[in-house]
Structures are given as C-alpha cells and as structure tokens.
Design an enzyme around this catalytic site. Structure first.
Site, PDB file in Angstrom:
ATOM      1  N   ASN A  34      -3.791  -0.922   1.991  1.00  0.00           N
ATOM      2  CA  ASN A  34      -2.621  -0.134   2.349  1.00  0.00           C
ATOM      3  C   ASN A  34      -1.307  -0.800   1.939  1.00  0.00           C
ATOM      4  OD1 ASN A  34      -0.896   1.758   4.116  1.00  0.00           O
ATOM      5  ND2 ASN A  34      -0.544  -0.242   5.070  1.00  0.00           N
TER       6      ASN A  34
ATOM      7  N   TYR B 275       7.312   2.353  -9.754  1.00  0.00           N
ATOM      8  CA  TYR B 275       6.550   2.686  -8.544  1.00  0.00           C
ATOM      9  C   TYR B 275       5.458   3.705  -8.865  1.00  0.00           C
ATOM     10  CZ  TYR B 275       5.178   4.566  -4.061  1.00  0.00           C
ATOM     11  OH  TYR B 275       4.418   4.997  -2.992  1.00  0.00           O
TER      12      TYR B 275
ATOM     13  N   PRO C 110      -0.728  10.136  -0.475  1.00  0.00           N
ATOM     14  CA  PRO C 110       0.217  10.885   0.362  1.00  0.00           C
ATOM     15  C   PRO C 110       1.449  11.325  -0.420  1.00  0.00           C
ATOM     16  CG  PRO C 110      -0.350   8.730   1.312  1.00  0.00           C
ATOM     17  CD  PRO C 110      -0.776   8.723  -0.112  1.00  0.00           C
TER      18      PRO C 110
ATOM     19  N   GLY D 206       8.506   8.233   9.446  1.00  0.00           N
ATOM     20  CA  GLY D 206       8.021   7.406  10.541  1.00  0.00           C
ATOM     21  C   GLY D 206       7.507   6.048  10.128  1.00  0.00           C
TER      22      GLY D 206
END
Length: 259
Positions: A90, A156, A186, A191
């Site tokens: 992750n 990126y 994603p 958040g």
C-alpha cells in the site's frame, strides 16, 4: 513492539499502515481474522493503531525505501509472524501536480523510489517464501492514474502503470502455483494524507480537490482488499478499478491554436 502472534492464524503485512488507506486496510483485515505486521515510518501512529486493533500485531517502523532496515526487520520476525500469507503493498505517494517540465527531480525520484522500487523490493523479499510454502496473495494498491493520463500526473501515473504491469507479470510467473496477485486501482479517495502530501501541506489546495465531490473513503478500498483476499482459493481477482460516482474517465484533451 509486537503482541504475541498465533501460529494458527493467517498473517498479513501492510505497508504504509499508519494512516489513510493502510490504516483502514489493517483495521479491516483484523476483522477478517488476520494477525498483522504493520510497516510505516511513524512508530507512534503504528503503536496507536496496534493498540486499537483486536488482533495480534507486530510493528516495523522504518522507511520502505531503507532496504537494509526492511530486510533485517523481515529476517528478525517472531516465528508466529514469519509465514506471511498476504502482502498488501500500500505504501505510495504523489508529489506535485504541475507540468513535467516544472517538477523537481527530487519529487520524481522519490515517487519512483517509493511507488516502484519499495513495492518491488518488498515483493522480492517475501515472494520466495510464499512460493516455497505454495501459499500467498500479493495485493498491490495501484491507481486509475496508471490507466488514464491527466495533466500533472506525469511520473506518478507512470509509477502506477508500473504497478499494473508488474502485477500482471507476477501472475504470469506464478502460473502453476497457488499464489494469487491482485492490483486495486482507486480513483479519487478522500480521508487520507494523500493530497496533503501531494500539495506539500497546502490545505487550501487539498480542500479545493475534494470540494463538492463525494469521494471514496479509505474504508471503500479496504473493502476491496478484504473482498479480493477472501475469495475461494481457486479464484484470482486480477484487477479492481474503482471510482466514486462523481468521477469518470475524461476524453482526450485537444489544444486548439488561436487563429
């Protein structure tokens, strides 16, 4: 720091586990019955997370790019945590959102180092043991930026395209084993610290990014991870692309010269 593990429980290692997606993924995997190895730079946040989780935890507080520290930490795992069944790669970041010619080399280099080299190195460390045990699942957290170009995405987006192709090639190499590989991509997720890092602490830019947009949350991505990880053993989820309803792939841009 670690809570005692249990040799009879599944073990998952989550990188970038201290905040955002990593934190939510760790929380969800704890609910799914995994013992957890939590890796990130900030020990205080890892300790706070481990204290909240209702599972056995082992903390590794180091930079994913410090290969010596990562290697020693894996070699020194307590026996109950040594047989890692699930690796969630992750850890990742974006830096800047400007045109390629204006972005610093340091930003490009750091994105490549974390998003590509760090992910590949962790996989390289754990993969031989998984193959030897003929058990394991690697879940990479990619991005829709690896599939859809956008202004300012430059390196990126390229690093996330690497994650996608690396995932596919891993699966090809692992044909004939019981190992599984999944890439989760994603779209807009709020958040987390993602945009705060990208904009280097500029909270106004962060606010503008998510203003009037019903973005995904880290919990939505954790749900994808848990779903992929809990499919029957003969089912491999190659790729999950997930966006909020408010987002869609854009058409190709066209520059029209003034007449």
């Amino acid at each position: 720091m670690s809570k005692p593990g249990n040799h009879n429980r599944k073990v998952a290692l989550v990188t970038g586990a201290s905040v955002g997606l990593g934190e939510a993924i760790a929380e969800r995997l704890a609910q799914e019955g995994y013992d957890l190895i939590l890796l990130a730079r900030r020990q205080d946040k890892l300790e706070a997370l481990a204290a909240r989780l209702s599972t056995n935890c082992h903390i590794i507080a180091c930079d994913i790019c410090d290969q010596d520290a990562v290697t020693k930490s894996i070699e020194d795992l307590p026996p109950a945590f040594a047989n890692i069944e699930l690796l969630v790669n992750n850890a990742g970041l974006a830096l800047g959102l400007g045109p390629a010619q204006n972005v610093s080399w340091e930003d490009w280099s750091r994105m490549i180092e974390v998003n590509c080299t760090g992910l590949a190195f962790m996989t390289h460390l754990l993969l031989p043991g998984m193959v030897e045990r003929n058990a394991g699942h690697i879940i990479n957290i990619g991005s829709i930026a690896g599939s859809y170009a956008y202004f300012g995405g430059n390196v990126y987006g390229a690093t996330k395209a690497f994650v996608e192709q690396f995932s596919r090639n891993l699966k090809a190499d692992l044909l004939g084993t019981a190992l599984r590989v999944t890439n989760i991509e994603p779209g807009m997720v709020g958040g987390s610290e993602f945009s705060l890092v990208r904009f280097k602490g500029d909270e106004d830019k962060v606010k503008a990014t998510y203003e009037n947009a019903d973005a995904l949350t880290p919990e939505h991505i954790a749900d994808c991870v848990a779903w992929a990880a809990t499919r029957p053993a003969n089912v491999n989820i190659n790729r999950i692309e997930v966006m909020p309803v408010c987002q869609a792939p854009e058409r190709l841009a066209i520059h029209r010269a003034k007449s």
